[in-house]
Design a protein around this motif. Structure first.
Motif, mmCIF file in Angstrom:
data_model
loop_
_atom_site.group_PDB
_atom_site.id
_atom_site.type_symbol
_atom_site.label_atom_id
_atom_site.label_comp_id
_atom_site.label_asym_id
_atom_site.label_seq_id
_atom_site.Cartn_x
_atom_site.Cartn_y
_atom_site.Cartn_z
ATOM 1 N N THR A 1 0.837 -1.190 0.000
ATOM 2 C CA THR A 1 0.000 0.000 0.000
ATOM 3 C C THR A 1 0.878 1.249 0.000
ATOM 4 O O THR A 1 2.089 1.161 -0.138
ATOM 5 C CB THR A 1 -0.970 -0.020 1.212
ATOM 6 N N ASN A 2 0.259 2.394 0.142
ATOM 7 C CA ASN A 2 0.971 3.657 0.340
ATOM 8 C C ASN A 2 0.082 4.513 1.229
ATOM 9 O O ASN A 2 -0.985 4.077 1.666
ATOM 10 C CB ASN A 2 1.318 4.339 -0.992
ATOM 11 N N PHE A 3 0.505 5.753 1.514
ATOM 12 C CA PHE A 3 -0.247 6.575 2.456
ATOM 13 C C PHE A 3 -1.695 6.783 2.017
ATOM 14 O O PHE A 3 -2.612 6.702 2.827
ATOM 15 C CB PHE A 3 0.453 7.933 2.666
ATOM 16 N N GLU A 4 -1.938 7.038 0.744
ATOM 17 C CA GLU A 4 -3.299 7.282 0.266
ATOM 18 C C GLU A 4 -4.112 5.990 0.210
ATOM 19 O O GLU A 4 -5.261 5.943 0.624
ATOM 20 C CB GLU A 4 -3.286 7.941 -1.114
ATOM 21 N N GLN A 5 -3.513 4.936 -0.333
ATOM 22 C CA GLN A 5 -4.238 3.680 -0.493
ATOM 23 C C GLN A 5 -4.584 3.035 0.843
ATOM 24 O O GLN A 5 -5.626 2.410 0.978
ATOM 25 C CB GLN A 5 -3.419 2.702 -1.335
ATOM 26 N N ALA A 6 -3.713 3.180 1.820
ATOM 27 C CA ALA A 6 -3.973 2.566 3.122
ATOM 28 C C ALA A 6 -5.263 3.106 3.719
ATOM 29 O O ALA A 6 -6.070 2.350 4.265
ATOM 30 C CB ALA A 6 -2.801 2.797 4.066
ATOM 31 N N ALA A 7 -5.481 4.396 3.626
ATOM 32 C CA ALA A 7 -6.716 4.994 4.147
ATOM 33 C C ALA A 7 -7.926 4.479 3.375
ATOM 34 O O ALA A 7 -8.995 4.283 3.948
ATOM 35 C CB ALA A 7 -6.642 6.511 4.076
ATOM 36 N N ALA A 8 -7.770 4.258 2.087
ATOM 37 C CA ALA A 8 -8.878 3.808 1.248
ATOM 38 C C ALA A 8 -9.259 2.345 1.491
ATOM 39 O O ALA A 8 -10.327 1.911 1.072
ATOM 40 C CB ALA A 8 -8.527 4.008 -0.229
ATOM 41 N N LEU A 9 -8.404 1.574 2.169
ATOM 42 C CA LEU A 9 -8.728 0.172 2.453
ATOM 43 C C LEU A 9 -9.959 0.051 3.346
ATOM 44 O O LEU A 9 -10.642 -0.957 3.335
ATOM 45 C CB LEU A 9 -7.546 -0.538 3.125
ATOM 46 N N GLY A 10 -10.228 1.079 4.139
ATOM 47 C CA GLY A 10 -11.380 1.043 5.026
ATOM 48 C C GLY A 10 -11.168 0.215 6.274
ATOM 49 O O GLY A 10 -12.116 -0.295 6.860
ATOM 50 N N LEU A 11 -9.918 0.067 6.700
ATOM 51 C CA LEU A 11 -9.635 -0.711 7.899
ATOM 52 C C LEU A 11 -10.194 -0.002 9.129
ATOM 53 O O LEU A 11 -9.858 1.151 9.393
ATOM 54 C CB LEU A 11 -8.126 -0.909 8.071
ATOM 55 N N PRO A 12 -11.056 -0.672 9.878
ATOM 56 C CA PRO A 12 -11.617 -0.046 11.073
ATOM 57 C C PRO A 12 -10.518 0.397 12.038
ATOM 58 O O PRO A 12 -9.579 -0.344 12.305
ATOM 59 C CB PRO A 12 -12.467 -1.162 11.689
ATOM 60 N N VAL B 1 -6.017 -2.154 17.257
ATOM 61 C CA VAL B 1 -7.471 -2.082 17.255
ATOM 62 C C VAL B 1 -8.052 -3.394 17.775
ATOM 63 O O VAL B 1 -7.427 -4.448 17.669
ATOM 64 C CB VAL B 1 -8.062 -1.788 15.846
ATOM 65 N N SER B 2 -9.256 -3.294 18.328
ATOM 66 C CA SER B 2 -9.986 -4.497 18.717
ATOM 67 C C SER B 2 -10.522 -5.159 17.449
ATOM 68 O O SER B 2 -10.478 -4.578 16.365
ATOM 69 C CB SER B 2 -11.146 -4.134 19.647
ATOM 70 N N LYS B 3 -11.079 -6.338 17.613
ATOM 71 C CA LYS B 3 -11.670 -7.047 16.474
ATOM 72 C C LYS B 3 -12.762 -6.215 15.807
ATOM 73 O O LYS B 3 -12.930 -6.247 14.596
ATOM 74 C CB LYS B 3 -12.246 -8.383 16.952
ATOM 75 N N GLU B 4 -13.462 -5.424 16.602
ATOM 76 C CA GLU B 4 -14.535 -4.576 16.078
ATOM 77 C C GLU B 4 -14.003 -3.304 15.432
ATOM 78 O O GLU B 4 -14.751 -2.571 14.806
ATOM 79 C CB GLU B 4 -15.508 -4.209 17.200
ATOM 80 N N GLY B 5 -12.729 -3.026 15.623
ATOM 81 C CA GLY B 5 -12.123 -1.839 15.026
ATOM 82 C C GLY B 5 -11.995 -0.668 15.969
ATOM 83 O O GLY B 5 -11.643 0.432 15.543
ATOM 84 N N THR B 6 -12.245 -0.877 17.242
ATOM 85 C CA THR B 6 -12.072 0.190 18.225
ATOM 86 C C THR B 6 -10.589 0.474 18.395
ATOM 87 O O THR B 6 -9.808 -0.450 18.637
ATOM 88 C CB THR B 6 -12.683 -0.217 19.587
#
Length: 166
Positions: free
Chosen positions: A115-126, A140-145
């Protein structure tokens, strides 16, 4: 010109340049996002779907501080797995070949995504937010907290970070 480029690269690597914070709204859990076909892995290894917590490690082979902590991260990985955790390397290398070589150099067994800085944000990782530089670790927790985020070396203090998890 070369001095400016080198200085900019050093600033990004050390986290001195500001980057936009991104926390995309997602309704999926971390395992659901990581299982998405849109996530392009460098490895055959996939993240554990039933992990108690996840650590997104933003790193790259061209980054001296990243290379400095990688042997310690690799050494901690079995204990993190035994505690129910999973590391996902968000590899900021320019090519898949460079990312794979980085993993092989340190015998890293954890899943990795190019990835890169822009693409990482676009992955939607909680729980993910764009780091100011690398290495950077986001717990992060499993729920993304969001549990913790900071310099990649904070990954080595993972036991303290997860101590409040059930």
């Amino acid at each position: 010109m070369m001095k400016k480029l080198l200085l900019a690269l050093l600033c990004v690597c050390c986290g001195l340049l500001q980057a936009q914070e991104a926390a995309p709204a997602v309704s999926a859990s971390v395992p659901e996002v990581l299982a998405s076909p849109s996530v392009s892995y460098l490895t055959d290894t996939r993240p554990e779907a039933d992990a108690r917590f996840y650590i997104y490690l933003c790193s790259a082979s061209w980054c001296p501080p990243c290379r400095a902590i990688m042997p310690k991260v690799v050494a901690e990985y079995p204990a993190i797995k035994a505690a129910g955790g999973e590391i996902i390397l968000l590899c900021y290398d320019a090519t898949p070949a460079a990312g794979v070589a980085y993993l092989k150099k340190y015998n890293a067994a954890f899943p990795a995504v190019l990835t890169n800085f822009e693409q990482a944000a676009a992955l939607g990782l909680p729980g993910f937010s764009t780091p100011r530089g690398i290495p950077h670790a986001i717990f992060v927790s499993k729920e993304g907290t969001l549990l913790h985020k900071g310099h990649g070396a904070t990954l080595l203090g993972w036991k303290q970070v997860i101590s409040s998890l059930p």
